[in-house]
Design a protein around this motif. Structure first.
Motif, mmCIF file in Angstrom:
data_model
loop_
_atom_site.group_PDB
_atom_site.id
_atom_site.type_symbol
_atom_site.label_atom_id
_atom_site.label_comp_id
_atom_site.label_asym_id
_atom_site.label_seq_id
_atom_site.Cartn_x
_atom_site.Cartn_y
_atom_site.Cartn_z
ATOM 1 N N LEU A 255 0.838 -1.205 0.000
ATOM 2 C CA LEU A 255 0.000 0.000 0.000
ATOM 3 C C LEU A 255 0.873 1.256 0.000
ATOM 4 C CD1 LEU A 255 -2.899 1.089 0.121
ATOM 5 C CD2 LEU A 255 -2.787 0.945 2.601
ATOM 6 N N ARG A 258 2.340 1.712 -3.534
ATOM 7 C CA ARG A 258 1.298 2.148 -4.471
ATOM 8 C C ARG A 258 0.878 3.596 -4.193
ATOM 9 N NH1 ARG A 258 -1.024 -1.823 -8.298
ATOM 10 N NH2 ARG A 258 -3.095 -1.190 -7.692
ATOM 11 N N LYS A 261 3.345 5.935 -5.652
ATOM 12 C CA LYS A 261 3.133 6.056 -7.096
ATOM 13 C C LYS A 261 1.944 6.991 -7.364
ATOM 14 C CE LYS A 261 2.275 3.360 -11.250
ATOM 15 N NZ LYS A 261 1.844 2.079 -11.805
ATOM 16 N N GLN A 262 0.916 6.822 -6.555
ATOM 17 C CA GLN A 262 -0.295 7.626 -6.717
ATOM 18 C C GLN A 262 -0.013 9.120 -6.562
ATOM 19 O OE1 GLN A 262 -3.602 6.129 -4.247
ATOM 20 N NE2 GLN A 262 -3.812 8.272 -3.652
ATOM 21 N N GLU A 285 3.260 -9.283 -6.686
ATOM 22 C CA GLU A 285 2.025 -8.516 -6.865
ATOM 23 C C GLU A 285 2.331 -7.072 -7.265
ATOM 24 O OE1 GLU A 285 -0.898 -9.787 -6.923
ATOM 25 O OE2 GLU A 285 -0.288 -11.761 -6.245
ATOM 26 N N LEU A 286 3.411 -6.511 -6.713
ATOM 27 C CA LEU A 286 3.756 -5.118 -7.051
ATOM 28 C C LEU A 286 4.319 -4.997 -8.462
ATOM 29 C CD1 LEU A 286 5.373 -3.769 -3.767
ATOM 30 C CD2 LEU A 286 3.395 -2.802 -4.935
ATOM 31 N N LEU B 120 -2.868 -8.158 -5.946
ATOM 32 C CA LEU B 120 -3.114 -6.850 -6.569
ATOM 33 C C LEU B 120 -3.325 -7.042 -8.062
ATOM 34 C CD1 LEU B 120 -0.384 -4.469 -5.162
ATOM 35 C CD2 LEU B 120 -2.786 -3.928 -5.298
ATOM 36 N N LEU B 121 -4.297 -6.361 -8.611
ATOM 37 C CA LEU B 121 -4.475 -6.398 -10.061
ATOM 38 C C LEU B 121 -3.628 -5.283 -10.662
ATOM 39 C CD1 LEU B 121 -8.224 -6.936 -10.962
ATOM 40 C CD2 LEU B 121 -6.309 -8.433 -11.483
ATOM 41 N N ASP B 127 -5.057 1.922 -13.554
ATOM 42 C CA ASP B 127 -3.871 1.718 -12.721
ATOM 43 C C ASP B 127 -2.877 2.885 -12.817
ATOM 44 O OD1 ASP B 127 -2.035 0.563 -11.073
ATOM 45 O OD2 ASP B 127 -1.133 -0.700 -12.619
ATOM 46 N N THR B 210 -9.526 -1.776 -8.141
ATOM 47 C CA THR B 210 -8.706 -1.016 -9.101
ATOM 48 C C THR B 210 -7.447 -0.447 -8.449
ATOM 49 O OG1 THR B 210 -10.035 0.943 -8.654
ATOM 50 C CG2 THR B 210 -10.614 -0.302 -10.612
ATOM 51 N N TYR B 211 -7.459 -0.300 -7.098
ATOM 52 C CA TYR B 211 -6.266 0.289 -6.483
ATOM 53 C C TYR B 211 -5.859 -0.301 -5.141
ATOM 54 C CZ TYR B 211 -9.652 3.204 -3.928
ATOM 55 O OH TYR B 211 -10.688 3.636 -3.158
ATOM 56 N N LEU B 212 -6.626 -1.254 -4.615
ATOM 57 C CA LEU B 212 -6.227 -1.831 -3.328
ATOM 58 C C LEU B 212 -6.003 -3.332 -3.447
ATOM 59 C CD1 LEU B 212 -8.516 -0.044 -0.720
ATOM 60 C CD2 LEU B 212 -6.066 0.199 -0.988
#
Lengths: 422, 286
Positions: A255, A258, A261-262, A285-286, B120-121, B127, B210-212
């Motif tokens: 998290l 991500r 990045k966000q 996953e990342l 995670l997708l 994304d 979509t984000y978690l």
């Protein structure tokens, strides 16, 4: 059908032999070892890896493995095959209170000889206090809070380098980058979970930063398992430190990455204390988002190929079929602790806590799954040969970048910005 | 200024997501006086549905939220028929304990079936997409989730306030026996309300993919926040849930940035306690 006397004698002999054989099989006794890890909760992925790692080590000890050049691998069982190791898994859910009650259950009801655990430093602390009161051995693989070996405990032994050791290594690395790569790293940000592990890691980071006059400009503790880390990352971004030291478990780590990045922000370098960064499942996953981050590690498949070939054999034969991935730096240390405990039982010649304790306190144990090649505990129970290297992640590979003795790739500093990544 | 704007935007977007998660819980609580303890696990199930549809079939969560919404509508209905209906009218705690059991069942099933791994997708349509307003960065996945949340809450409000079905729901919530005397089939209303509650959290879960990251524990903190939102906004009040959720999102965001990140949930629960002490029926409660 009527059997003659001679046939009857032969049948009786065969039956007696079979009975004796089976009774000798039953004569093998079990040494129960508790494996106390977070099997549910935010750190469950890592906890399950740890249990699988301990189970893999138990298989090396319990069965004949002539192809693996590790202590106890050539024979089946311990003390001439009289004993085998039986692992009793238990779940503390990442909660200190549950860790305490589960440790009590394991020692009092399951009658385990020793406990291996607990991954989370916050859980290891009360569980090992139970062991100390009960005068039972507690083997800690990867919990890194320096405070754990500063309590003067007699029955507690830890393999991992502490946060103090890692923090010094991190700043030495930054010093090296500044002097040799003109990295210009002058400020530091800290982001850490508000637990025993995270808080101690941050304390050690602050101490180590003084060594090279690194100014701490952001100090951001967070609650693990949060729904978002927006304000935490925003705090880092507004302070804009050159380097960030992170201490976050699997889900929180992903998290955090991500969210950075966000908000389209990265420091020049990010160095992580074990946990999320080291977990191949989290990195998978990342994907590309996990690239260029760095962290301290005691194991990576790339490192093992060069320096720990026997660990790769154990991994391929026993660990990967269970976990569907290679060892990671945290889980392998739990396996080491079982191997060390088993060697101590073998040397002591009996399943006797005080005798085994004496051996653990005094002897040097060869370890094919430790980067240093052996384990030796100091008077505080800390492994004095604990060693870790700094790696940088690139395309799912952990490249070793420091110390120079182990280096296999040049570091990419500063990290490639989000908008310039492929 | 950009920090302030960023924190404001983050707070509003988090709040809108909380509102969508809480809307279904609020309806069920308000109409049936039942606390659905499995609400967080419904969210997790929805996330797994969208994750697996994305992973196996390559479908983007921006479309698959429809599937998770429908699935959770059905799951909500079945939960009412098989779990809630059988426990209503018995001990006061029976529906609560029954849904608690259901939450354990769903969580442990997913733990066992899918392992505790975080999933995670990556590479979804939204994304990593962001844009800038006045120096603040807006995350497109969170913005889209927020807009969906507003649209769905608006539709829910319209349904309840402006349609005959909504009036029937309100009548059932106010006085079940009187509603039955007026010819309303309250059984069907209950079934529908549980289904709608499930659909709301199903859509929220789908969009969150979509984000978690999805994992068996993902619903726990969201459900806790949803309970706070419902109690703060007023049981059964959809506008109350929306207002309370945005308030909580803002408190979380501003406390996290301007006070201490580690205190953000402390502030949320402190405000909740304060409101409950001063106005026990919530800000918009009847």
């Amino acid at each position: 059908m009527k059997l003659n006397k001679r046939t009857m004698i032969v049948v009786m002999l065969v039956l007696c032999t079979a009975l004796l054989a089976s009774s000798s099989a039953f004569a093998v006794e079990e040494i129960k070892i508790g494996a106390l890890f977070p099997l549910t909760g935010p750190a469950a992925v890592s906890g399950q890896n740890c249990v699988n790692s301990v189970l893999a080590a138990a298989e090396v000890i319990n069965t004949k493995n002539p192809g693996i050049k590790a202590p106890l691998a050539a024979n089946a069982g311990l003390l001439g095959g009289k004993y085998v190791i039986k692992i009793v898994p238990a779940d503390h859910q990442g909660k200190p209170d549950v860790a305490k009650s589960e440790a009590e259950r394991l020692y009092n009801q399951e009658k385990v000889f020793a406990i291996i655990g607990c991954y989370n430093s916050a859980a290891t602390k009360p569980a090992s206090a139970v062991a100390e009161r009960a005068k039972k051995i507690f083997m800690c693989g990867c919990s890194s809070s320096a405070a754990l070996t500063e309590r003067g405990y007699k029955y507690f032994f830890r393999h991992a380098p502490t946060d103090a050791i890692e923090s010094v290594e991190f700043v030495d690395y930054i010093d090296y980058l500044n002097k040799n790569k003109k990295a210009g790293i002058k400020t530091l940000g800290l982001i850490y979970e508000n637990t025993e592990f995270g808080k101690h890691a941050a304390d050690e980071a602050r101490k180590a930063a003084k060594k090279i006059n690194l100014t701490v400009v952001a100090d951001v503790p967070f609650n693990n398992g949060a729904t978002n880390l927006n304000s935490e990352v925003q705090k880092l971004k507004s302070a804009n430190p050159d380097a960030v030291f992170g201490a976050a478990l699997g889900g929180d780590y992903s998290l955090w990455v991500r969210t950075m990045k966000q908000v389209n922000w990265l420091p020049k370098i990010a160095l992580n204390y074990c946990t999320g960064y080291q977990n191949p499942a989290v990195q998978k996953e990342l994907g590309a988002d996990g690239n260029f981050f760095m962290g301290g590690m005691g194991y990576s498949p790339e490192l093992a190929k060069k320096f720990m070939p026997e660990a790769i054999k154990i991994q391929d034969k026993y660990y990967t079929p269970k976990s569907n991935q290679p060892f990671d730096s945290d889980s392998i240390q739990e396996a080491v602790m079982l191997m060390v405990l088993a060697q101590a039982i073998e040397k002591a010649g009996a399943v006797d806590t005080e005798k085994v304790l004496k051996v653990l306190q005094t002897m040097d144990f060869p370890s094919v799954m430790s980067l240093s090649g052996s384990v030796k505990f100091g008077p505080d129970g800390q492994n004095v040969k604990a060693l870790s290297v700094i790696t940088q992640l690139e395309n799912q590979s952990y490249n070793t970048v420091f110390p120079l003795k182990y280096k296999d790739k040049e570091p990419i500093v500063p990290m490639v910005p989000w908008n310039k990544r492929k | 200024m950009s920090n302030f704007l960023q924190v404001l935007i983050d707070g509003i977007l988090s709040g809108l997501l909380y509102a969508l998660v809480a809307a279904g819980l609020s309806m069920i609580w308000g109409v049936m006086d039942v606390i659905n303890f499995a609400h967080g696990e419904f969210l997790m199930v929805a996330m797994y549905i969208c994750y697996w549809m994305g992973f196996m079939l390559g479908l983007d969560p921006i479309f698959t939220w429809i599937a998770s919404g429908i699935f959770l509508f059905i799951l909500g209905g079945l939960t009412y028929k098989w779990v809630i209906k059988r426990s209503l009218g018995k001990a006061a705690m029976a529906p609560l304990l029954a849904t608690f059991g259901l939450s354990m069942l769903l969580k442990n099933f997913c733990m066992n079936r899918f392992s505790p791994n975080f999933r995670l997708l990556s590479g979804t349509l939204l994304d990593g997409r962001t844009f800038e307003i006045g120096g603040a960065i807006v995350s497109v996945p969170q913005l889209v989730t927020g807009l969906f949340s507003l649209a769905i809450i608006g539709a829910l409000y319209y349904l309840i306030k402006k349609t005959r079905l909504g009036w029937a729901i309100q009548a059932t919530a106010m006085d079940k026996e009187a509603a039955e005397l007026m010819g309303i089939d309250t059984e069907k209303i209950y079934l529908l309300v549980f289904g709608l509650g499930g659909a709301c959290v199903g859509i929220a879960g789908g969009l969150m993919t979509t984000y978690l990251a999805v994992h068996p524990e993902v619903g726990s903190l969201f459900s806790l926040i949803a309970f706070v939102v419902v109690a703060l906004g007023g049981f059964g009040s959809i506008p109350g849930a929306l207002f309370a959720a945005i308030l909580i999102g803002l408190v979380e965001s501003f406390t996290g940035f301007y006070v201490a990140a580690v205190l953000k949930y402390v502030a949320v629960f402190a405000i909740y306690l304060l409101v409950i002490l001063v106005r026990p029926k919530g800000l918009f409660g009847w």
